[in-house]
Motif scaffolding. Sequence first.
Motif, PDB file in Angstrom:
ATOM      1  N   UNK A 126      41.948  18.813  13.452  1.00 21.98           N
ATOM      2  CA  UNK A 126      43.332  18.880  12.861  1.00 21.98           C
ATOM      3  C   UNK A 126      43.920  20.214  13.418  1.00 21.98           C
ATOM      4  N   UNK A 127      44.973  20.313  13.849  1.00 25.06           N
ATOM      5  CA  UNK A 127      45.602  21.613  14.519  1.00 25.06           C
ATOM      6  C   UNK A 127      47.116  21.458  13.776  1.00 25.06           C
ATOM      7  N   UNK A 128      47.036  22.505  12.848  1.00 23.81           N
ATOM      8  CA  UNK A 128      48.502  22.848  12.124  1.00 23.81           C
ATOM      9  C   UNK A 128      49.325  23.810  13.267  1.00 23.81           C
ATOM     10  N   UNK A 129      50.693  23.450  13.176  1.00 23.03           N
ATOM     11  CA  UNK A 129      51.750  24.119  14.167  1.00 23.03           C
ATOM     12  C   UNK A 129      52.900  24.269  13.570  1.00 23.03           C
ATOM     13  N   UNK A 130      53.596  25.512  13.854  1.00 18.15           N
ATOM     14  CA  UNK A 130      55.165  25.275  13.481  1.00 18.15           C
ATOM     15  C   UNK A 130      56.216  24.621  14.177  1.00 18.15           C
ATOM     16  N   UNK A 131      55.586  24.232  15.437  1.00 16.84           N
ATOM     17  CA  UNK A 131      56.411  23.348  16.376  1.00 16.84           C
ATOM     18  C   UNK A 131      55.161  22.842  17.246  1.00 16.84           C
ATOM     19  N   UNK A 132      55.675  21.527  17.705  1.00 18.27           N
ATOM     20  CA  UNK A 132      54.586  20.738  18.511  1.00 18.27           C
ATOM     21  C   UNK A 132      55.405  20.174  19.564  1.00 18.27           C
ATOM     22  N   UNK A 133      55.218  20.294  20.898  1.00 22.79           N
ATOM     23  CA  UNK A 133      55.688  19.744  22.106  1.00 22.79           C
ATOM     24  C   UNK A 133      54.771  18.577  22.615  1.00 22.79           C
ATOM     25  N   UNK A 134      55.539  17.365  22.981  1.00 24.88           N
ATOM     26  CA  UNK A 134      55.060  16.235  23.594  1.00 24.88           C
ATOM     27  C   UNK A 134      55.294  16.375  25.045  1.00 24.88           C
ATOM     28  N   UNK A 135      54.129  16.546  25.654  1.00 22.84           N
ATOM     29  CA  UNK A 135      54.440  16.680  27.388  1.00 22.84           C
ATOM     30  C   UNK A 135      53.522  15.812  27.895  1.00 22.84           C
ATOM     31  N   UNK A 136      53.256  14.616  27.585  1.00 22.96           N
ATOM     32  CA  UNK A 136      52.003  13.652  27.588  1.00 22.96           C
ATOM     33  C   UNK A 136      52.201  13.023  28.962  1.00 22.96           C
ATOM     34  N   UNK A 137      53.610  12.850  29.584  1.00 24.73           N
ATOM     35  CA  UNK A 137      53.558  12.269  30.886  1.00 24.73           C
ATOM     36  C   UNK A 137      53.994  10.725  30.462  1.00 24.73           C
ATOM     37  N   UNK A 138      53.892   9.945  31.573  1.00 24.76           N
ATOM     38  CA  UNK A 138      54.569   8.558  31.293  1.00 24.76           C
ATOM     39  C   UNK A 138      53.476   7.350  30.641  1.00 24.76           C
ATOM     40  N   UNK A 139      53.937   6.181  31.159  1.00 23.39           N
ATOM     41  CA  UNK A 139      52.853   4.999  30.612  1.00 23.39           C
ATOM     42  C   UNK A 139      52.605   4.097  31.369  1.00 23.39           C
ATOM     43  N   UNK A 140      52.813   4.276  32.919  1.00 21.91           N
ATOM     44  CA  UNK A 140      52.678   3.266  33.775  1.00 21.91           C
ATOM     45  C   UNK A 140      51.328   2.860  34.111  1.00 21.91           C
ATOM     46  N   UNK A 141      50.306   3.642  33.579  1.00 25.11           N
ATOM     47  CA  UNK A 141      48.894   3.081  33.742  1.00 25.11           C
ATOM     48  C   UNK A 141      48.559   2.294  32.613  1.00 25.11           C
ATOM     49  N   UNK A 142      49.261   2.120  31.544  1.00 23.60           N
ATOM     50  CA  UNK A 142      48.995   1.304  30.377  1.00 23.60           C
ATOM     51  C   UNK A 142      49.683  -0.122  30.619  1.00 23.60           C
ATOM     52  N   UNK A 143      49.061  -0.975  31.116  1.00 25.51           N
ATOM     53  CA  UNK A 143      49.685  -2.449  31.338  1.00 25.51           C
ATOM     54  C   UNK A 143      49.983  -3.066  29.979  1.00 25.51           C
ATOM     55  N   UNK A 144      49.384  -2.841  28.962  1.00 18.51           N
ATOM     56  CA  UNK A 144      49.645  -3.619  27.878  1.00 18.51           C
ATOM     57  C   UNK A 144      50.970  -2.840  27.239  1.00 18.51           C
ATOM     58  N   UNK A 145      51.192  -1.487  27.384  1.00 21.16           N
ATOM     59  CA  UNK A 145      52.324  -0.888  26.959  1.00 21.16           C
ATOM     60  C   UNK A 145      53.545  -1.181  27.935  1.00 21.16           C
ATOM     61  N   UNK A 146      53.302  -1.158  29.059  1.00 23.99           N
ATOM     62  CA  UNK A 146      54.462  -1.582  30.083  1.00 23.99           C
ATOM     63  C   UNK A 146      54.780  -2.969  29.861  1.00 23.99           C
ATOM     64  N   UNK A 147      54.199  -3.849  29.539  1.00 22.54           N
ATOM     65  CA  UNK A 147      54.510  -5.223  29.273  1.00 22.54           C
ATOM     66  C   UNK A 147      55.339  -5.509  27.934  1.00 22.54           C
ATOM     67  N   UNK A 148      54.733  -4.612  26.810  1.00 19.60           N
ATOM     68  CA  UNK A 148      55.209  -4.606  25.549  1.00 19.60           C
ATOM     69  C   UNK A 148      56.735  -3.941  25.268  1.00 19.60           C
ATOM     70  N   UNK A 149      57.027  -3.025  26.097  1.00 21.05           N
ATOM     71  CA  UNK A 149      58.215  -2.245  26.180  1.00 21.05           C
ATOM     72  C   UNK A 149      59.266  -3.033  26.885  1.00 21.05           C
ATOM     73  N   UNK A 150      58.982  -4.056  27.955  1.00 23.26           N
ATOM     74  CA  UNK A 150      59.763  -4.565  28.825  1.00 23.26           C
ATOM     75  C   UNK A 150      58.934  -5.614  29.514  1.00 23.26           C
ATOM     76  N   UNK A 151      59.081  -6.824  29.187  1.00 22.91           N
ATOM     77  CA  UNK A 151      58.103  -7.786  29.549  1.00 22.91           C
ATOM     78  C   UNK A 151      57.985  -8.060  31.002  1.00 22.91           C
ATOM     79  N   UNK A 152      58.893  -7.879  31.811  1.00 20.40           N
ATOM     80  CA  UNK A 152      59.038  -8.092  33.218  1.00 20.40           C
ATOM     81  C   UNK A 152      58.083  -6.931  33.926  1.00 20.40           C
ATOM     82  N   UNK A 153      57.669  -5.937  33.252  1.00 19.07           N
ATOM     83  CA  UNK A 153      57.012  -4.880  33.812  1.00 19.07           C
ATOM     84  C   UNK A 153      55.566  -5.494  33.973  1.00 19.07           C
ATOM     85  N   UNK A 154      55.269  -6.610  33.264  1.00 19.67           N
ATOM     86  CA  UNK A 154      53.789  -7.100  33.416  1.00 19.67           C
ATOM     87  C   UNK A 154      53.511  -7.489  34.660  1.00 19.67           C
ATOM     88  N   UNK A 155      54.505  -7.445  35.908  1.00 18.11           N
ATOM     89  CA  UNK A 155      54.026  -7.837  37.037  1.00 18.11           C
ATOM     90  C   UNK A 155      53.630  -6.705  38.017  1.00 18.11           C
TER      91      UNK A 155
END
Length: 482
Positions: free
Chosen positions: A212-241
């Motif tokens: 567990x890391x405590x911080x005064x500020x946290x930056x999310x810089x984790x990149x995209x989601x295109x390698x997660x097929x489940x996530x791609x389809x969940x946020x926009x169904x047509x992306x399942x293709x």
Amino acid sequence: MKLKKIFLPLLAALLFAGCSAAPEAQAPSGKFDAEVDYLIVGGGAAGIASAVEAADQGIENIMIVEKTGMLGGAAVYSGGIFGGVETEVTKALDLHVDVEDVIAEQQREKHYILDEELTRLTIESAGKTIDWMIDTLGVQFQPEVIVKDGYGTLQTIHLVEGEGSGLREPFEKAIADRAIDVRLNTEATALIMEDGRVIGAECVNENGEPIRIKAKATLMATGGYSANGDLMAAVAEQNRYFQTSNLAYQTGDGLVMATAAGAGVQNLDQVQVYLREVENRTSQFPYMFTIFVGQDGRRFMDEKRTAQTWNQEIKDDVVDLYGRTGVDYFWSLADEASLQMMQIADAAKDHEGVVVADTLDELAQKTGIDAETLKATVDRWNSFAAKMEDEDYGRTTQFWFPISTGPYYALKTTFFSSVCHGGITKNQNAQVTRIDGSVIDGLYAAGEVTTVTNSNGYTISNAMTFGRIAAQHVAASIQATK
């Protein structure tokens, strides 16, 4: 067109129902294993730029947690392409492009889905980011600035010497010179919240131990989601293709963690796609072919549209085709004469996966396409090629090759997802916002994890620009509390 905003506080549960436990924002109970001023989740271009800027702004205790074993992220595998105006390079060339023209072209190409204020900030800052890369990071750019096919019509494209790999050494040196604490093979799993404010993150370190890391500020810089097929389809169904041509770690971790903390998201249906072979996600060989036909034997699009400019239209055409034919691929077609003209006919014959046949009837038999439909499609295309006018899809390319000289070639082809243009909402300070525009205190975002505010040639510079903006705001906030 209005921006497509959605609030998904339960996104994680939606995405992973029936798959795995969804991460939830954690309460601050329990001890912390480390305390820092600034925690950066993700060691790609956005995270590195933010860490360097933070150190130079006087923030002393900075930590980067990176789930892979190296820094640099997708940027070091890119083409090293940066758009920008009024840079040291353009001034040396006495080259001046109006920033208003760049902004207007960006909006046209993305059909006005881009946030106006953030897009303006992105484009107006891009040249300064390039200069910062040169002066602070020591990145070497080629001396010429070009108009690059597929990256708009304006002469703004700067190319890194050595492409993306030319960023690796400057990135690593800048981090080492500032003695920034880097934890590789350390994956953030949830944000920690207290009274609606993000105060750090839970992670799993390289030994598989929770920390567990405590911080005064946290930056999310984790990149995209295109390698997660489940996530791609969940946020926009047509992306399942769409399969992905991205690195396997582009799984949307930051998107899920931030929405669990209350972040808004937008434009999640917007994903840029690139032409690739079905069996080889890195090959661009299909670009050398003349027309595309579905398994039904019919053309379905202008084959020479650029993915950067027409990404949503191409994606829509492919989704429509796959829904109609019931298969998730199509065939790239060419003949002997066209491939000989490009001096690649012999390579095509030896290329794994290419179907070669002496006649169209034989090609149809080998590919499972109805022969009469295929021949009718080819005849129609040949009539267009003869008069250099595509009556079906308005193709304007100068490559009007007929398909009339055997042997004939077919290659099983699809489009792979690449850059995600949707993500976490943020403001001009790179602070993460809720759907109503209110700020989630202590949480910032930059890079592909956030919603797009740029188009062609500005993806990496956008990430670095907002990484620096986040650091500047964090530094000012910390200073104000002293």
